[in-house]
Design a protein around this motif. Structure first.
Motif, short mmCIF file in Angstrom:
data_model
loop_
_atom_site.label_atom_id
_atom_site.label_comp_id
_atom_site.label_asym_id
_atom_site.label_seq_id
_atom_site.Cartn_x
_atom_site.Cartn_y
_atom_site.Cartn_z
N ILE A 1 0.81 -1.22 0.00
CA ILE A 1 0.00 0.00 0.00
C ILE A 1 0.84 1.26 0.00
O ILE A 1 0.29 2.36 0.16
N ASP A 2 2.16 1.14 -0.18
CA ASP A 2 2.99 2.35 -0.18
C ASP A 2 2.53 3.35 -1.23
O ASP A 2 2.44 4.55 -0.97
N GLY A 3 2.24 2.88 -2.44
CA GLY A 3 1.80 3.79 -3.49
C GLY A 3 0.35 4.20 -3.37
O GLY A 3 -0.06 5.19 -3.99
N VAL A 4 -0.43 3.45 -2.60
CA VAL A 4 -1.86 3.75 -2.48
C VAL A 4 -2.11 4.87 -1.48
O VAL A 4 -3.09 5.61 -1.60
N MET A 5 -1.24 5.01 -0.49
CA MET A 5 -1.48 5.97 0.58
C MET A 5 -1.57 7.40 0.05
O MET A 5 -2.46 8.17 0.44
N ALA A 6 -0.66 7.77 -0.86
CA ALA A 6 -0.70 9.12 -1.42
C ALA A 6 -1.95 9.33 -2.27
O ALA A 6 -2.58 10.40 -2.23
N LEU A 7 -2.34 8.31 -3.04
CA LEU A 7 -3.57 8.42 -3.83
C LEU A 7 -4.79 8.50 -2.93
O LEU A 7 -5.76 9.22 -3.24
N GLN A 8 -4.76 7.79 -1.81
CA GLN A 8 -5.88 7.89 -0.88
C GLN A 8 -5.96 9.29 -0.27
O GLN A 8 -7.06 9.83 -0.08
N ASP A 9 -4.82 9.88 0.05
CA ASP A 9 -4.83 11.26 0.55
C ASP A 9 -5.43 12.20 -0.48
O ASP A 9 -6.19 13.12 -0.14
N THR A 10 -5.07 11.99 -1.74
CA THR A 10 -5.61 12.85 -2.81
C THR A 10 -7.12 12.70 -2.90
O THR A 10 -7.86 13.70 -3.04
N MET A 11 -7.60 11.47 -2.82
CA MET A 11 -9.05 11.26 -2.90
C MET A 11 -9.76 11.88 -1.73
O MET A 11 -10.86 12.45 -1.88
N ASN A 12 -9.18 11.82 -0.56
CA ASN A 12 -9.83 12.42 0.60
C ASN A 12 -9.79 13.94 0.57
O ASN A 12 -10.65 14.60 1.15
N LEU A 13 -8.77 14.51 -0.09
CA LEU A 13 -8.78 15.96 -0.32
C LEU A 13 -9.94 16.33 -1.25
O LEU A 13 -10.67 17.31 -1.00
N ILE A 14 -10.12 15.54 -2.30
CA ILE A 14 -11.24 15.79 -3.22
C ILE A 14 -12.58 15.62 -2.51
O ILE A 14 -13.52 16.39 -2.73
N TRP A 15 -12.66 14.62 -1.64
CA TRP A 15 -13.90 14.42 -0.88
C TRP A 15 -14.20 15.63 0.01
O TRP A 15 -15.37 16.02 0.17
N ALA A 16 -13.18 16.23 0.58
CA ALA A 16 -13.40 17.41 1.43
C ALA A 16 -14.02 18.54 0.61
O ALA A 16 -14.98 19.20 1.06
N TYR A 17 -13.48 18.77 -0.59
CA TYR A 17 -14.06 19.79 -1.47
C TYR A 17 -15.48 19.41 -1.89
O TYR A 17 -16.39 20.26 -1.93
N LEU A 18 -15.67 18.14 -2.20
CA LEU A 18 -16.98 17.70 -2.66
C LEU A 18 -18.04 17.84 -1.58
O LEU A 18 -19.14 18.33 -1.82
N LEU A 19 -17.71 17.41 -0.37
CA LEU A 19 -18.68 17.51 0.73
C LEU A 19 -19.01 18.96 1.03
O LEU A 19 -20.16 19.31 1.34
N ASN A 20 -17.99 19.81 0.97
CA ASN A 20 -18.24 21.23 1.19
C ASN A 20 -19.10 21.80 0.08
O ASN A 20 -19.99 22.63 0.32
N GLY A 21 -18.86 21.34 -1.17
CA GLY A 21 -19.67 21.82 -2.28
C GLY A 21 -21.11 21.34 -2.19
O GLY A 21 -22.04 22.07 -2.51
N LEU A 22 -21.31 20.12 -1.75
CA LEU A 22 -22.67 19.59 -1.62
C LEU A 22 -23.48 20.37 -0.60
O LEU A 22 -24.72 20.41 -0.67
#
Length: 468
Positions: free
Chosen positions: A233-254
Motif C-alpha cells: 500500500i505504499d503507493g496507495v497511501m498518497a492516492l488515498q490522501d488525494t481522494m480524501n482531499l477531493i472528498w473534502a471539497y466535494l462535501l463542502n460543495g454539496l
C-alpha cells in the motif's frame, strides 16, 4: 555470548526497532482507515470542516492489502520423502495451534506492513505440542548474517503495565530483559543503564536455547535485493490522501449546491454592538464574514443594496477525478477493478479471469516470498517435537501446498475436468487438480473405486478404456 553482550545486543536491536516502528504504524493506520482521513488544502478550510466530517475516510488501502491476503490459504507440507500426502504430524500441530486463523492475520499484516513474524515455542514436555504465534512487526526484529543469510539474533518486545520487556534469541541462548517504560526514569538510574537504553536482565544468566537456532522467523514482502521490503500500500497511501482531499471539497460543495450562490452588492458590512461590563453600548464592530458564511446569515442594512446570484458549480468533475484515481490504484497494485468498483454487469467468466490475472500472479509471487519462512516454521515445529536430522532435511526439501489462488465456478471446474478426462488424463490427476488436499484425493479415489465395484458395467468400461 555472556549476559553483558546480550544486554548490548538488546539495546542495539531495540533502537533499530524504534526507528522502524513509525513507518509500520503509519502503514497499518492507513490499512485501518485511521491515518488517511479527509485532507484540506488550507488551515482555514480545515478549521471549518474537520469537525463536521470527523471520522470520514475513503479507505482504499484495505481492499488492496486484503485482496492477495485472503487468497493465501496454507494447506500443509509434503515432505521430500513422501510427496503424495501431507505430513500428518505437522498437520496435527498446525491445527492444534490454530494456524489457519493466525496465519490469515499475518498475511494481511505482511502485505500492508511489508513484514510479519512467526515464533515457535518449544513444548513444556515431550508429550505436548509446541506452540506457534505470529508476532506484530512493531514488536519483533531479526538480524541475519549478511553473507549466509542465516538468522543470528531475534528480539521480541512487549509492554506490561509500566514496564517494557524483551527476550533475545540466539542459536545457543535465550536472554530476558526489562526496563521502565518511562524513559526519564531509566536515564536517571545510572550512566551504564542509560547506555544500554535502560535494559536490565531478568535472570542471572542466559538460558540455553533447546532448538539450537533462532526460533523467530521473519516473513518479508517483495524487496529490491536489499533489506527493505516494500508494502503493498505504499503507493496507495498518497492516492488515498488525494481522494480524501477531493472528498473534502466535494462535501463542502454539496453543502451549498442545492441552491444558487448569492452575493450582496452596494451594502455596508453588517455590524454588531460592543457592550461594556455594565451592558451598555459603547460602539460597534463588523461581523466577521466567516461567521456569516458558516451560519448562512444574510443581513442587508443599507438602502439600495442588491442581491445577485450565480449558478452552483458542476460537481461531476470531482467524481471523474476520483474514478481516474481508482483506475490508477487498480493498475498500479494489480487489484481487479471489480474489487474496487461495484459496476460489474453480466460479466462473462472469461472476462473475470482476465481481470483477475494480475492478482493471481501477485498472489503467486507473495507465496514464493513467504515459502522459505514457512518451511523454516514447519521445520522448527518438527524440531521442537524431537525430529531427527533426516526428517528435518526432508521437511526443508519438501513442498508447501496452498489453496487454489484462482477462483472458478463449479461449472467452470466441471467443464475443465471433463475435457481433461476426454483427453485421456488419469482420474487421479484430475481429482488432484480439483480438490488439492492429498487426504481428500485419497478419499475421493476410494469412493470412485467403491462405486465401480458396485457397478459391474463400469468395471467393464474401465477395463476397455485401459486396454485401448
Amino acid at each position: 555470548m555472556n549476559l553483558e553482550q546480550a544486554q548490548a545486543k538488546v539495546a542495539t536491536l531495540s533502537r533499530e526497532l524504534d526507528d522502524r516502528r513509525p513507518t509500520i504504524q503509519n502503514r497499518l493506520g492507513y490499512l485501518r482507515g485511521e491515518s488517511g482521513k479527509l485532507k484540506y488544502a488550507s488551515q482555514k478550510f480545515a478549521e471549518y470542516n474537520k469537525t463536521r466530517y470527523q471520522g470520514f475516510s475513503d479507505n482504499w488501502c484495505s481492499p488492496v492489502a486484503t485482496a492477495p491476503a485472503e487468497r493465501m490459504g496454507f494447506l500443509g507440507l509434503q515432505t521430500f520423502d513422501n510427496p503424495d500426502s501431507f505430513d500428518k504430524d505437522l498437520q496435527r500441530t498446525w491445527n492444534y495451534v490454530d494456524g489457519d486463523a493466525k496465519s490469515s492475520e499475518a498475511w494481511l499484516v505482511h502485505a500492508a506492513a511489508a513484514r510479519a513474524f512467526a515464533l515457535v515455542h518449544p513444548a513444556a514436555t515431550p508429550d505436548e505440542e509446541p506452540n506457534l504465534t505470529f508476532e506484530h512487526p512493531e514488536s519483533a526484529i531479526v538480524e541475519s548474517d549478511p553473507i549466509t543469510g542465516r538468522d543470528r539474533y531475534g528480539l521480541i518486545t512487549w509492554i506490561d503495565g509500566t514496564n517494557d520487556y524483551a527476550t533475545l534469541y540466539t542459536p545457543d541462548l535465550v536472554a530476558r530483559f526489562w526496563r521502565d517504560s518511562d524513559r526519564e526514569k531509566w536515564e536517571r538510574t545510572s550512566p551504564q543503564v542509560a547506555l544500554q537504553d535502560g535494559w536490565q536482565p531478568r535472570d542471572d544468566e542466559p538460558q540455553p536455547n533447546p532448538l539450537g537456532e533462532v526460533p523467530l522467523v521473519e516473513m518479508k514482502n517483495l524487496s529490491l535485493l536489499d533489506d527493505e521490503p516494500i508494502s503493498d500500500i505504499d503507493g496507495v497511501m498518497a492516492l488515498q490522501d488525494t481522494m480524501n482531499l477531493i472528498w473534502a471539497y466535494l462535501l463542502n460543495g454539496l453543502d451549498s449546491a442545492s441552491l444558487p450562490a448569492r452575493v450582496v452588492t452596494g451594502a455596508d458590512l453588517p455590524k454588531t454592538p460592543v457592550l461594556n461590563a455594565e451592558g451598555q453600548v459603547i460602539g460597534t464592530q463588523d461581523v466577521p464574514l466567516d461567521d456569516l458564511m458558516k451560519e448562512k446569515i444574510l443581513w442587508i442594512p443599507k438602502d439600495g443594496a442588491k442581491i445577485d446570484e450565480w449558478s452552483p458549480g458542476n460537481l461531476e468533475v470531482f467524481w471523474q477525478v476520483n474514478e481516474r484515481i481508482v483506475e490508477h490504484i487498480a493498475a498500479q497494485t494489480r487489484t481487479p477493478p471489480h474489487y474496487l468498483v461495484a459496476k460489474m454487469i453480466n460479466a462473462s467468466a472469461e472476462a473475470l479471469n482476465v481481470a483477475e490475472a494480475g492478482l493471481v500472479s501477485k498472489v503467486g509471487e507473495r507465496i514464493n516470498r513467504v515459502t522459505p519462512a514457512m518451511k523454516k516454521v514447519m521445520r522448527l515445529l518438527a524440531k521442537a517435537k524431537g525430529a531427527d536430522d533426516k526428517r528435518l532435511v526432508s521437511i526443508q526439501a519438501g513442498k508447501l501446498v496452498w489453496n487454489s489462488i484462482q477462483y472458478r465456478s463449479e461449472s467452470q471446474l466441471a467443464d475443465a475436468m471433463g475435457k481433461l478426462r476426454s483427453a485421456g488424463m488419469p482420474m487421479r490427476y484430475i481429482v488432484e487438480r480439483l480438490v488439492v488436499d492429498p487426504a481428500e484425493v485419497n478419499r475421493v479415489m476410494d469412493l470412485i473405486e467403491a462405486e465401480r465395484a458396485a457397478d459391474p458395467l463400469s468395471l467393464v468400461t474401465a477395463a476397455n478404456r485401459d486396454f485401448s
